[in-house]
Design a protein around this motif. Structure first.
Motif, PDB file in Angstrom:
ATOM      1  N   UNK A  90     -26.255  -4.196 -27.330  1.00 53.97           N
ATOM      2  CA  UNK A  90     -27.358  -3.235 -27.251  1.00 53.97           C
ATOM      3  C   UNK A  90     -27.056  -2.039 -26.356  1.00 53.97           C
ATOM      4  N   UNK A  91     -25.976  -2.127 -25.595  1.00 56.61           N
ATOM      5  CA  UNK A  91     -25.584  -0.988 -24.763  1.00 56.61           C
ATOM      6  C   UNK A  91     -24.928   0.070 -25.638  1.00 56.61           C
ATOM      7  N   UNK A  92     -25.435   1.282 -25.627  1.00 57.44           N
ATOM      8  CA  UNK A  92     -24.801   2.326 -26.449  1.00 57.44           C
ATOM      9  C   UNK A  92     -23.428   2.688 -25.889  1.00 57.44           C
ATOM     10  N   UNK A  93     -22.591   3.217 -26.751  1.00 58.44           N
ATOM     11  CA  UNK A  93     -21.248   3.629 -26.315  1.00 58.44           C
ATOM     12  C   UNK A  93     -21.334   4.641 -25.190  1.00 58.44           C
ATOM     13  N   UNK A  94     -22.377   5.448 -25.184  1.00 55.09           N
ATOM     14  CA  UNK A  94     -22.540   6.459 -24.142  1.00 55.09           C
ATOM     15  C   UNK A  94     -22.677   5.820 -22.761  1.00 55.09           C
ATOM     16  N   UNK A  95     -23.171   4.595 -22.690  1.00 56.82           N
ATOM     17  CA  UNK A  95     -23.319   3.918 -21.401  1.00 56.82           C
ATOM     18  C   UNK A  95     -21.962   3.784 -20.717  1.00 56.82           C
ATOM     19  N   UNK A  96     -20.976   3.297 -21.419  1.00 53.90           N
ATOM     20  CA  UNK A  96     -19.653   3.092 -20.813  1.00 53.90           C
ATOM     21  C   UNK A  96     -18.950   4.423 -20.536  1.00 53.90           C
ATOM     22  N   UNK A  97     -19.205   5.423 -21.361  1.00 54.53           N
ATOM     23  CA  UNK A  97     -18.640   6.750 -21.080  1.00 54.53           C
ATOM     24  C   UNK A  97     -19.248   7.316 -19.800  1.00 54.53           C
ATOM     25  N   UNK A  98     -20.562   7.151 -19.643  1.00 55.47           N
ATOM     26  CA  UNK A  98     -21.230   7.622 -18.434  1.00 55.47           C
ATOM     27  C   UNK A  98     -20.706   6.882 -17.209  1.00 55.47           C
ATOM     28  N   UNK A  99     -20.600   5.571 -17.317  1.00 56.04           N
ATOM     29  CA  UNK A  99     -20.095   4.759 -16.212  1.00 56.04           C
ATOM     30  C   UNK A  99     -18.683   5.194 -15.825  1.00 56.04           C
ATOM     31  N   UNK A 100     -17.827   5.375 -16.805  1.00 58.17           N
ATOM     32  CA  UNK A 100     -16.446   5.786 -16.542  1.00 58.17           C
ATOM     33  C   UNK A 100     -16.395   7.189 -15.946  1.00 58.17           C
ATOM     34  N   UNK A 101     -17.188   8.103 -16.497  1.00 58.92           N
ATOM     35  CA  UNK A 101     -17.210   9.473 -15.978  1.00 58.92           C
ATOM     36  C   UNK A 101     -17.651   9.476 -14.525  1.00 58.92           C
TER      37      UNK A 101
END
Length: 195
Positions: A90-101
């Motif tokens: 349920x976590x969108x791909x944008x979540x991990x991009x935001x976390x990494x950024x």
């Protein structure tokens, strides 16, 4: 203390607050839900919030409010709680991009500190979204600010502005969200906050 009286003399025991009841239809979240948000209301909202921020007390240079360490703590806590509560699918791909950024962005801390030193960390509302703003007697009225945790209230004014813009977008009013950002920046002059 044997005979307390309202507006009596002596040392106050407790302060009373007279609350005003208003219709739930007056909430800006209700306006958003039933299509009553328009350009004039958004402009008034942006100007009201910009004026509110201009009048807010600024954090002292010695305080920990709004430091890169404090901001990182709350950001990391939000990301951690979301990751623990939501299943991975349920976590969108944008979540991990935001976390990494966020975790690998060296310039963020320097920008946060520069804004803190420039006086943009102020005693804000802390939970400013359309459900905590009403239109009462034709006046934009924020209410229900965060009083229980000063670290969530003493924040950068641009973060609070962004919270309102994100709420507008989440409610399907992206164009009005951008209008809000634009009018807030025009009225406050805080174009540097966009970075």
């Amino acid at each position: 203390m044997g005979r307390p009286r309202l507006q009596g003399g002596g040392t106050p025991i407790e302060y009373a607050v007279k609350m005003r009841r208003f219709a739930q239809n007056d909430l800006l979240s209700a306006h958003a839900a039933d299509g009553r948000l328009d350009a004039a209301l958004i402009d008034a909202l942006a100007e009201r919030i910009a004026d509110f921020h201009a009048d807010c007390e600024r954090a002292s240079a010695e305080s920990e409010f709004g430091t890169p360490r404090s901001v990182a703590h709350w950001s990391a806590e939000n990301l951690d709680q979301l990751e623990r509560v939501l299943p991975p699918e349920l976590l969108p791909a944008a979540f991990h991009r935001l976390e990494d950024w966020y975790l690998h962005q060296e310039t963020v801390a320097a920008r946060i500190e520069a804004r803190r030193r420039a006086g943009f960390v102020r005693e804000c509302h802390g939970d400013l979204h359309l459900g905590n703003i009403a239109l009462l007697d034709g006046r934009i009225t924020p209410f229900d600010c965060i009083e229980f945790n000063p670290e969530l209230r003493w924040i950068d004014t641009i973060s609070e502005m962004a919270f309102v813009a994100m709420d507008l977008e989440a409610r399907g009013h992206t164009a009005l969200g951008w209008r809000f950002v634009n009018r807030y920046l025009q009225h406050s002059g805080d174009y540097a906050g966009v970075a």
